[in-house]
Design an enzyme around this catalytic site. Structure first.
Site, short mmCIF file in Angstrom:
data_model
loop_
_atom_site.label_atom_id
_atom_site.label_comp_id
_atom_site.label_asym_id
_atom_site.label_seq_id
_atom_site.Cartn_x
_atom_site.Cartn_y
_atom_site.Cartn_z
N ASP A 320 51.55 27.41 44.02
CA ASP A 320 51.16 27.65 45.41
C ASP A 320 50.85 26.35 46.14
O ASP A 320 50.34 25.39 45.55
CB ASP A 320 49.91 28.55 45.42
CG ASP A 320 49.42 28.86 46.81
OD1 ASP A 320 50.17 29.49 47.58
OD2 ASP A 320 48.28 28.46 47.15
N GLU A 373 56.19 26.57 45.97
CA GLU A 373 56.07 27.01 47.36
C GLU A 373 55.84 25.75 48.18
O GLU A 373 54.72 25.29 48.35
CB GLU A 373 54.90 27.99 47.54
CG GLU A 373 54.91 28.62 48.92
CD GLU A 373 53.54 28.63 49.60
OE1 GLU A 373 53.44 29.20 50.71
OE2 GLU A 373 52.59 28.07 49.04
#
Length: 661
Positions: A320, A373
């Site tokens: 993330d 990401e």
């Protein structure tokens, strides 16, 4: 419990202590990739006595004690021993058992005392309580050996991911959560029916606040207790693997929560975070950045990544907020961040950390999936570290996602002037190994559900969502869809309540659900949709410039010529009759998929007969064919096999050569 008595090593650690010189050396070098095996709480036996050894890194603490019910949460008389020149504190306590709640009672350099949860605890008390819990990870019998033995290089394989938030996929009638075991028994058959190859689970490390969705953590090694025990989650993963479903976990090394019991100022000093608040603070999220230059932090984080693969058999990680790690100026104004030594905005320590992370993971798990990401145009995210890249094998294609959703939300009459939103993503589609995400971030906080983003009438919204899902499946790159998108969740993700499964009682949603099943299984069958996902040879435009009619047509190719698919998508609610496309190979073409089929909720305009080419040059090809494109539809054609004359049986041939009697 009485205070245990021990023979103390002259340097402070018990002579039979479990912390070895090798552990200490590798941990401080930043290369201890299984630090969880000696840090934290470990049920063991020492000198014939059963108990638990506790070990924690707190180099600046004046004192560390074990606080628990046994001492009324005052660790003054249950001290851990300082391991010389290591920054570690360790001690074996006789009689402590599995299920014991505990924290560390830490005295900071300035004399302040406070309680901290164990950074390497493998279980935590159910929120809102914040204690760590002594837990045993051994003892589960796995049955996924066949899955683990398979060598699954993902590049030329189908990857279609179902993203899920365990707490809101389904809930019990009273609104409580299903356990890991219970949800496995519901979810795994559903995934098989739907035709997904993987699930991606939003973060499962312990976090205090439900509405952070697990992205603001306090316990990196502690599987959240919201849904049950570690063995329950092992069962979940095991069931997925036995069903042929891979499991990817959202992982958050970019930042951590500031809650008092967590990592912030752990020993009274900025231990896990950067000392400079300009670098440490993530003001937009109210969190703190890990100090990626500190070797011990690298050991902690890389050990955590491998922990999920070693202990829970996780198949990969979606990392993330990578952009926030790479850029020192992430969401900060000039003057509110520090530049690097060269005057740039790159966090060179984070870059080095990510390279080390990926090198280490792929060394142990060559076929793992490591997805970044990364929302900027940072170069080389999926390039090998030996070539200067970050070393991931996949990157979320945020550009494709933004352009595609922007286009799909555009009113029909405005679409011709925004046609480039459909064509530009192909220009960079092969610059990285991409996954095309339609994720949770796009259906929350007022952004509307995928279905509600679509313009037009009620029926046109469903047709538009069929197009969006079809466009994603046929575009180059692996796929990810957030739960609810498969049946047309109408209200955006509510993040506290279960999906609206009752919608399947309504025909439009039920037919959309059937469409997604058919689309996913088409994807699994057709090699052209994934075999050359990361090579220019796998894609060819037929027509990219029919903006006036809002139609695109292209070819997806596999390694074999006969696997090629012709894909036509009409983004207007207008039927296109006698629509001509150029084709290279003459002959017949069969329609193998049409989003306008009645069972999918469409109008039923399909091609049942084989379409034949004619020698009319078109789109730069010597042959062409005509077909009808229904309103808001996707049509997929495939070259029909050539029918060869069947040889007559030998006996029949001979009988005709006989002379009449």
């Amino acid at each position: 419990m009485e205070e245990p008595t021990h023979t103390i090593h002259p340097a402070g650690l018990r002579a039979d202590g479990a912390v070895s010189d090798q552990d200490i050396y590798l941990f401080h070098e930043g290369t201890h990739y299984s630090a969880y095996r000696f840090l934290g709480a470990h049920i063991t036996e020492e000198n014939g006595e059963k108990g638990v050894r506790f070990t924690v890194w707190a180099p600046n603490a004046l004192h560390v004690g074990l606080a628990a019910d046994m001492n009324h949460w005052n660790g003054s008389n249950h001290s851990l021993y300082k391991v010389p020149e290591s920054g570690l504190w360790s001690r074996f306590f006789v009689g402590v058992t599995e299920g014991t709640f505990y924290k560390y009672d830490i005295t900071s350099p300035n004399g302040e005392r406070f309680l901290k949860a164990d950074p390497c605890a493998v279980r935590a008390e159910l929120r809102p309580a914040t204690a760590s819990v002594v837990a045993e990870l051994n003892g589960y019998t796995w049955s996924d050996a066949a899955w683990r033995r398979k060598k699954r290089n993902p590049y030329s394989k189908p990857v279609n991911i179902y993203e899920i938030h365990l707490g809101t996929w389904r809930q019990k009638a009273d609104g409580s959560f299903y356990t890991y075991r219970e949800i496995a028994d519901l979810l795994v058959p559903y995934i098989q029916e739907m035709g997904y190859t993987h699930i991606e689970i939003m973060p499962l490390s312990e976090h205090p606040y439900d509405l952070s969705w697990g992205y603001q953590l306090t316990g990196y090694f502690a599987l959240t207790s919201r849904y049950g025990s570690p063995h329950d989650f092992m069962y979940f993963v095991d069931q997925c693997h036995q069903a042929g479903v891979g499991v990817i976990l959202d992982w958050v090394p970019a930042h951590f929560a500031k809650d008092a019991h967590g990592l912030r100022l752990f020993d009274g000093s900025p231990l896990f975070e950067y000392a400079d608040p300009l670098t440490a603070e993530k003001p937009g999220w109210g969190t703190l950045t890990f100090d990626f230059g500190k070797p011990e932090v690298r050991s902690f984080l890389i050990s955590n990544a491998l922990f999920w693969m070693d202990v829970y058999h996780i198949d990969g990680l979606r990392v993330d907020a990578v952009t926030s790690m790479l850029r020192l100026d992430f969401e900060k104004e000039e003057g509110s961040f520090c530049r690097n030594a060269k005057g740039g905005i790159e966090n060179e320590e984070a870059i080095s950390f990510l390279q080390q992370l990926n090198e280490t993971v792929f060394n142990d798990y060559p076929y793992a999936m490591m997805m970044a990401e990364e929302s900027s145009a940072w170069p080389g995210v999926t390039r090998m570290t030996s070539e200067g890249g970050l070393g991931f094998n996949y990157k979320w294609n945020m550009g494709w996602m933004n352009d595609t959703l922007k286009y799909m939300e555009t009113d029909f009459h405005e679409r011709p002037r925004r046609h480039n939103l459909l064509t530009f993503p192909i220009c960079y589609a092969y610059s990285e190994n991409f996954t095309l995400p339609l994720s949770h971030d796009e259906v929350v906080h007022g952004k509307k559900s995928l279905l509600d983003k679509m313009p037009g009438t009620y029926e046109q919204k469903f047709a538009g969502l069929r197009l969006l899902l079809g466009y994603q499946i046929t575009s180059p790159g692996k796929k990810l869809l957030f739960m609810g998108g498969e049946f047309g969740q109408f209200i955006e993700w509510k993040d506290q309540e279960a999906l609206d499964w009752f919608l399947l009682d309504y025909e439009s949603h039920r037919k959309l659900h059937s469409y997604t099943v058919a689309l996913n299984h088409l994807y699994l069958r057709e090699k052209a949709l994934w075999e050359l996902d990361h090579a220019w040879e796998g894609y060819q435009w037929i027509s990219a410039d029919d903006q006036e009619q809002s139609v695109i047509s292209f070819i997806r190719k596999g390694k074999k010529k006969g696997d090629a698919l012709l894909i036509l998508i009409n983004f207007q609610p207008v039927e296109r009759v006698n629509y001509r496309i150029g084709v290279e190979r003459p002959g017949g073409y069969a329609e193998i998929f049409n989003s306008d089929r009645e069972e999918f909720g469409g109008g039923g305009s399909v091609h049942t007969d084989t379409l034949r080419t004619v020698k009319i040059p078109w789109h730069g090809q010597p042959q062409s064919l005509e077909l009808t494109l229904p309103p808001l539809s996707m049509v997929i054609l495939k070259k029909a096999p050539v029918r060869r004359k069947t040889a007559e049986p030998q006996s029949a041939a001979k009988s005709r050569r006989r002379k009449p009697l």
